[in-house]
Write a protein that holds these residues in place. Structure first.
Motif, PDB file in Angstrom:
ATOM      1  N   GLU A 177       0.760  -1.586  -0.155  1.00  0.00           N
ATOM      2  CA  GLU A 177       0.007  -0.230  -0.120  1.00  0.00           C
ATOM      3  C   GLU A 177       0.982   1.403  -0.190  1.00  0.00           C
ATOM      4  O   GLU A 177       0.282   2.239  -1.066  1.00  0.00           O
ATOM      5  N   ASP A 178       1.883   1.743   0.678  1.00  0.00           N
ATOM      6  CA  ASP A 178       2.949   2.322   0.898  1.00  0.00           C
ATOM      7  C   ASP A 178       3.120   2.695  -0.699  1.00  0.00           C
ATOM      8  O   ASP A 178       3.780   3.751  -1.159  1.00  0.00           O
ATOM      9  N   ASP A 179       3.413   0.943  -1.203  1.00  0.00           N
ATOM     10  CA  ASP A 179       4.506   1.650  -3.330  1.00  0.00           C
ATOM     11  C   ASP A 179       3.131   2.530  -3.292  1.00  0.00           C
ATOM     12  O   ASP A 179       3.477   2.863  -4.424  1.00  0.00           O
ATOM     13  N   LEU A 180       1.992   1.842  -3.575  1.00  0.00           N
ATOM     14  CA  LEU A 180       0.771   2.465  -4.251  1.00  0.00           C
ATOM     15  C   LEU A 180       0.894   3.287  -4.288  1.00  0.00           C
ATOM     16  O   LEU A 180       0.235   4.636  -4.963  1.00  0.00           O
ATOM     17  N   ARG A 181       0.676   4.282  -2.581  1.00  0.00           N
ATOM     18  CA  ARG A 181       0.730   5.618  -1.906  1.00  0.00           C
ATOM     19  C   ARG A 181       1.963   6.464  -3.012  1.00  0.00           C
ATOM     20  O   ARG A 181       1.800   7.934  -3.197  1.00  0.00           O
ATOM     21  N   GLU A 182       3.141   5.680  -3.613  1.00  0.00           N
ATOM     22  CA  GLU A 182       4.520   6.687  -3.643  1.00  0.00           C
ATOM     23  C   GLU A 182       3.922   6.884  -4.880  1.00  0.00           C
ATOM     24  O   GLU A 182       4.633   8.039  -5.156  1.00  0.00           O
ATOM     25  N   ALA A 183       3.765   5.652  -5.460  1.00  0.00           N
ATOM     26  CA  ALA A 183       3.930   5.566  -6.931  1.00  0.00           C
ATOM     27  C   ALA A 183       2.542   6.387  -7.553  1.00  0.00           C
ATOM     28  O   ALA A 183       2.748   7.462  -8.030  1.00  0.00           O
ATOM     29  N   ALA A 184       1.686   6.676  -6.480  1.00  0.00           N
ATOM     30  CA  ALA A 184       0.493   7.383  -6.461  1.00  0.00           C
ATOM     31  C   ALA A 184       0.897   9.224  -6.779  1.00  0.00           C
ATOM     32  O   ALA A 184       0.631  10.271  -7.515  1.00  0.00           O
ATOM     33  N   SER A 185       1.346   9.880  -5.395  1.00  0.00           N
ATOM     34  CA  SER A 185       2.215  10.529  -5.295  1.00  0.00           C
ATOM     35  C   SER A 185       3.231  11.189  -6.636  1.00  0.00           C
ATOM     36  O   SER A 185       3.145  12.296  -6.802  1.00  0.00           O
ATOM     37  N   ILE A 186       3.518  10.210  -7.291  1.00  0.00           N
ATOM     38  CA  ILE A 186       4.618  10.791  -8.229  1.00  0.00           C
ATOM     39  C   ILE A 186       3.843  11.525  -9.811  1.00  0.00           C
ATOM     40  O   ILE A 186       4.340  11.741  -9.870  1.00  0.00           O
ATOM     41  N   LEU A 187       2.159  10.687  -9.535  1.00  0.00           N
ATOM     42  CA  LEU A 187       1.686  11.048 -10.711  1.00  0.00           C
ATOM     43  C   LEU A 187       0.686  11.843 -10.255  1.00  0.00           C
ATOM     44  O   LEU A 187       0.536  12.661 -11.579  1.00  0.00           O
ATOM     45  N   ASN A 188       0.756  12.677  -9.009  1.00  0.00           N
ATOM     46  CA  ASN A 188      -0.072  13.867  -8.282  1.00  0.00           C
ATOM     47  C   ASN A 188       1.118  14.965  -8.853  1.00  0.00           C
ATOM     48  O   ASN A 188       1.276  15.796  -8.001  1.00  0.00           O
ATOM     49  N   ASN A 189       1.088  15.113 -10.060  1.00  0.00           N
ATOM     50  CA  ASN A 189       1.831  15.915 -10.430  1.00  0.00           C
ATOM     51  C   ASN A 189       1.631  16.051 -12.048  1.00  0.00           C
ATOM     52  O   ASN A 189       1.850  15.463 -13.003  1.00  0.00           O
ATOM     53  N   SER A 190       1.616  17.845 -12.131  1.00  0.00           N
ATOM     54  CA  SER A 190       1.026  18.218 -13.860  1.00  0.00           C
ATOM     55  C   SER A 190       2.719  18.265 -14.820  1.00  0.00           C
ATOM     56  O   SER A 190       2.347  18.110 -15.872  1.00  0.00           O
ATOM     57  N   ALA A 191       3.536  18.732 -13.971  1.00  0.00           N
ATOM     58  CA  ALA A 191       4.484  18.841 -14.429  1.00  0.00           C
ATOM     59  C   ALA A 191       5.555  17.679 -14.789  1.00  0.00           C
ATOM     60  O   ALA A 191       7.098  17.671 -14.642  1.00  0.00           O
ATOM     61  N   VAL A 251       4.519  -0.093  -8.869  1.00  0.00           N
ATOM     62  CA  VAL A 251       3.026  -0.646  -9.640  1.00  0.00           C
ATOM     63  C   VAL A 251       3.161  -2.087  -9.643  1.00  0.00           C
ATOM     64  O   VAL A 251       2.505  -2.833  -9.029  1.00  0.00           O
ATOM     65  N   ALA A 252       4.358  -1.886 -10.804  1.00  0.00           N
ATOM     66  CA  ALA A 252       3.955  -3.223 -11.447  1.00  0.00           C
ATOM     67  C   ALA A 252       4.835  -4.651 -10.181  1.00  0.00           C
ATOM     68  O   ALA A 252       3.937  -5.496 -10.043  1.00  0.00           O
ATOM     69  N   ASP A 253       5.749  -4.032  -9.398  1.00  0.00           N
ATOM     70  CA  ASP A 253       6.750  -4.530  -8.188  1.00  0.00           C
ATOM     71  C   ASP A 253       5.513  -4.885  -7.085  1.00  0.00           C
ATOM     72  O   ASP A 253       4.864  -6.176  -6.782  1.00  0.00           O
ATOM     73  N   ALA A 254       4.624  -4.242  -7.004  1.00  0.00           N
ATOM     74  CA  ALA A 254       3.721  -4.462  -5.278  1.00  0.00           C
ATOM     75  C   ALA A 254       2.452  -5.195  -6.249  1.00  0.00           C
ATOM     76  O   ALA A 254       1.893  -5.631  -5.874  1.00  0.00           O
ATOM     77  N   ILE A 255       2.238  -5.179  -7.761  1.00  0.00           N
ATOM     78  CA  ILE A 255       1.021  -6.656  -8.222  1.00  0.00           C
ATOM     79  C   ILE A 255       1.866  -7.690  -7.998  1.00  0.00           C
ATOM     80  O   ILE A 255       1.078  -8.286  -8.431  1.00  0.00           O
ATOM     81  N   ARG A 256       3.457  -7.499  -8.207  1.00  0.00           N
ATOM     82  CA  ARG A 256       3.970  -8.856  -8.550  1.00  0.00           C
ATOM     83  C   ARG A 256       3.815  -9.533  -7.115  1.00  0.00           C
ATOM     84  O   ARG A 256       3.914 -10.461  -6.731  1.00  0.00           O
TER      85      ARG A 256
END
Length: 736
Positions: free
Chosen positions: A393-407, A420-425
């Motif tokens: 869940e922390d990895d998914l949040r970190e991935a989301a935080s990376i995407l939470n940026n318009s730049a 995300v791929a590592d979390a799914i694995r």
């Protein structure tokens, strides 16, 4: 006396008058045939016959007056002589003393100096009395009538529709000629009134060109229409006598036919050439720019619509900022597609930008879908090892935080995709053998075994705590793992989840015991002990997270009751960022407490804040949410609060707590509007296109002077269509 003299005069004169009248009536002219003038000598000889028509002998004394031209009405000074046919010389008066009753006598008349053309007349007298009229015809004349023109062999004369043209004729003879004329052009003739040509003089004729001469109104638009014509001039004496072979002059001409003046024709032809070039250029631009750009725009629009379906399917498990940012970015790209008119020179740049950012946005949405799917899997494996689930869940949040940026850019997307791929694995391998994870579990239990070992020297305060003993009696299960799982080889994959859950429970018991035993106010903590024990007795990930949240609240000293009291006391306000709402701009909406410590409190997460955005039934849940408003109008924003378990909050009077309301006035986008850019680009394109077309006009006119109207228009259209200058107007030039 006077009366007697008057009577004597009358008696003397009256017989003479009667005698004279009888003499005049006695001789008549029998032959009144016209006298045909010899054009070489301007003279004529003929034999006249006079007859005595009475019963008494009559005297003959013939004479003639001057010949008067019927054309000029003036005398010609002709010389008239009479004689017998056998005599060679004549005299101005022919005398015969006695002409028997009923007899006829021939008289030869010779007239000279009949220099005027046409018909002339002279009175014939006998004894001073007019007995007839002599008619002389001079029709065989030189008739040297010419057209005064430009001196060329075949003169070219300009005729303009609806405008009379005056032609000048010259009489090169010393005679006066009455003439008629007609002008034939293209088989259509026009004639005018009879005019008189003065000797060795000029006279003008006025010609009103008929519409039948002109092929069409546009026949002379590109080049003047020149047609063959014939100006026919006929000698037309004013005589009732038909002269033999009256002379005719036929003058060939070239008729230069114009519907309008040369200045107007030049202007109209330039306009027509410009419009034809413009039509060709516009068609070229349409085929080279409008059609491809429109198809490209439709293709990108379809991709954006497909992307919209994907963004709408993202669930509320994802933070609203992620969902709003991708939707706003999609709206931005859609607006960018229509921010330029379809033939804008910037369309290539716009398409390149949209393609690049659409690809990034698709990857971002794909990753968000993977995160969303991973959250679903987390729910499905909620009985798995909680520490692994927390890490995922922390990895998914970190991935989301990376995407939470318009730049974001490609490297960030790659990093988020890897997480995300590592979390799914790991979700797929959650129950698979993992020696590393088993070793970590063994070390954890070895550590906790020492913490809870009551015979250790010195013993840990937690092990000797009465609170620990009390909890262990209620939930003894976790404590049984302390002495059995210190060896990694003893931990089987099927035990990973249970062992990890019990380790987490023991950690929470340790933290709670430490907090309670070291707290001054034990009552507050003990009031939540029952809830904590209840959560620890359950074997699922959600209960374990709730237990962690409760222990965190104990650490912070802020509980659900404190949050509820602050909400009930209206110590909550809505904050907007940015402070001014603009159409299709992302906004962060936060429900903030007046006490900042409550904003950071873990207990706040036990309450729900439900936002109603006031349009399209859209709602969102979260203390901080993101949203964008689609139109420039005023929206009523509402924030409703619900307590733990979703129960509605009540006021002190027991009524349902009203929502927070905030009117939001949405302004238009402050950036330049498409209309402003549209007119700027229209002016820019018009100037560039006009310059290009004017550059083509000279060559087009020179080439098209040989063509008729329709072929000329087609050729001009082709020149405009094929011109590289026009095609390059909207084509970006490669940078060196």
């Amino acid at each position: 006396m006077f009366a007697r003299h008057i009577s004597q005069v009358i008696c003397f004169v009256l017989p003479l008058v009667v005698a004279s009248s009888k003499a005049a009536d006695a001789v008549v002219l029998l032959d009144a045939s016209p006298l045909i003038v010899d054009p070489a000598t301007h003279s004529v000889s003929a034999v006249l016959h006079v007859k005595n028509v009475t019963g008494e002998p009559a005297s003959v004394s013939l004479s003639a007056g001057d010949f008067i031209s019927k054309t000029t009405k003036r005398g010609m000074g002709a010389s008239v002589s009479f004689g017998k046919p056998s005599e060679s010389n004549g005299s101005r008066i022919y005398k015969l003393s006695k002409l028997s009753p009923g007899d006829t006598t021939p008289v030869e008349i010779t007239v000279t100096n009949l220099w005027e053309a046409g018909e002339s007349e002279a009175d014939l007298y006998n004894n001073g009395n007019k007995i007839g009229t002599l008619n002389a015809l001079n029709f065989r004349v030189p008739f040297a009538i010419t057209l005064v023109a430009d001196g060329s062999e075949i003169p070219e004369i300009v005729f303009q529709a609806d405008k009379e043209q005056r032609l000048l004729l010259k009489n090169n003879d010393a005679m006066t000629y009455p003439i008629t004329w007609d002008l034939t052009v293209g088989g259509q003739a026009v004639s005018g009134k009879r005019i008189t040509m003065p000797p060795n003089g000029n006279a003008s004729i006025t010609i009103a060109p008929p519409d039948a001469w002109f092929t069409s109104r546009f026949s002379s638009l590109f080049k003047e229409e020149i047609r063959d014509g014939v100006l026919t001039i006929r000698y037309a004496p004013s005589s009732d006598v038909n002269g033999p072979d009256l002379p005719v002059e036929a003058i060939p001409i070239k008729a230069n036919l114009r519907w309008r003046s040369s200045g107007w024709n030049s202007f109209a032809s330039n306009v027509a050439i410009f419009l034809a070039l413009l039509a060709g250029g516009v068609c070229s631009l349409v085929l080279s720019q409008w059609v491809p750009n429109r198809l490209r725009r439709l293709d990108l629009k379809e991709q954006l619509e497909a992307l919209a379906l994907k963004t709408r399917s993202l669930s509320g498990q994802l933070d609203s900022s992620l969902r709003v940012l991708v939707r706003v970015e999609r709206v931005r790209l859609n607006r960018l597609l229509y921010s330029r008119w379809i033939m804008s020179p910037d369309m290539a740049t716009v398409f390149a930008h949209c393609v690049q950012h659409l690809a990034l946005l698709n990857r971002q949405v794909d990753i968000l879908e993977s995160i969303d799917s991973a959250y679903d899997r987390l729910t499905e494996v909620r009985l798995g090892p909680p520490s692994l689930l927390d890490q995922i869940e922390d990895d998914l949040r970190e991935a989301a935080s990376i995407l939470n940026n318009s730049a974001f850019h490609d490297s960030k997307l790659q990093a988020a995709q890897t997480l995300v791929a590592d979390a799914i694995r790991r979700l797929s391998d959650v129950n698979q053998p993992d020696p590393e994870f088993a070793g970590k579990l063994a070390k954890k239990f070895d550590y906790l075994d020492k913490v809870f070992d009551s015979i250790a020297t010195p013993p840990d305060p937690v092990a000797a705590s009465k609170t620990r003993e009390r909890i262990e009696k209620i939930i003894p299960g976790p404590f049984r793992f302390l002495t059995h799982l210190t060896d990694p080889s003893q931990i089987q994959p099927m035990q990973y989840a249970e062992a990890d859950r019990n380790f987490c429970k023991l950690e929470l018991v340790r933290d709670y015991v430490s907090l309670l035993d070291n707290s001054v106010d034990r009552t507050t903590f003990e009031s939540h002990e029952k809830e904590l024990v209840y959560l620890l007795a359950r074997d699922n990930w959600e209960s374990l997270k709730a237990a962690k949240s409760l222990v965190a609240q104990m650490h912070e000293g802020i509980f659900a009751a404190d949050i509820e009291a602050a909400i009930r006391d209206e110590e909550v306000q809505v904050e907007m960022e940015p402070p001014i709402a603009r159409r299709n701009w992302p906004m962060r909406l936060s429900a903030r407490f007046t006490n900042p410590m409550l904003d950071r409190a873990t207990a706040k997460n036990r309450f729900r804040c439900v936002w109603d955005f006031g349009h399209h039934g859209l709602k969102e849940t979260g203390w901080t949410v993101y949203h964008y408003f689609p139109d420039t109008e005023t929206y009523t924003l509402k924030a409703c609060f619900a307590g733990p378990g979703g129960r509605p909050l009540k006021t002190k009077n027991g009524k349902q707590l009203p929502p927070l309301e905030l009117p939001i006035v949405v302004d238009s986008d402050s950036s330049a509007t498409p209309r402003d850019r549209f007119w700027t680009e229209i002016i820019q394109l018009s100037i560039a296109l006009a310059v290009a077309l004017f550059a083509l006009m000279a060559g087009a006119r020179e080439q098209l002077m040989r063509l008729d109207l329709i072929p000329a228009l087609i050729a001009i259209f082709g020149i405009g269509f094929a011109a590289d200058t026009i095609k390059n107007l909207l084509t970006p030039q490669p940078k060196e």
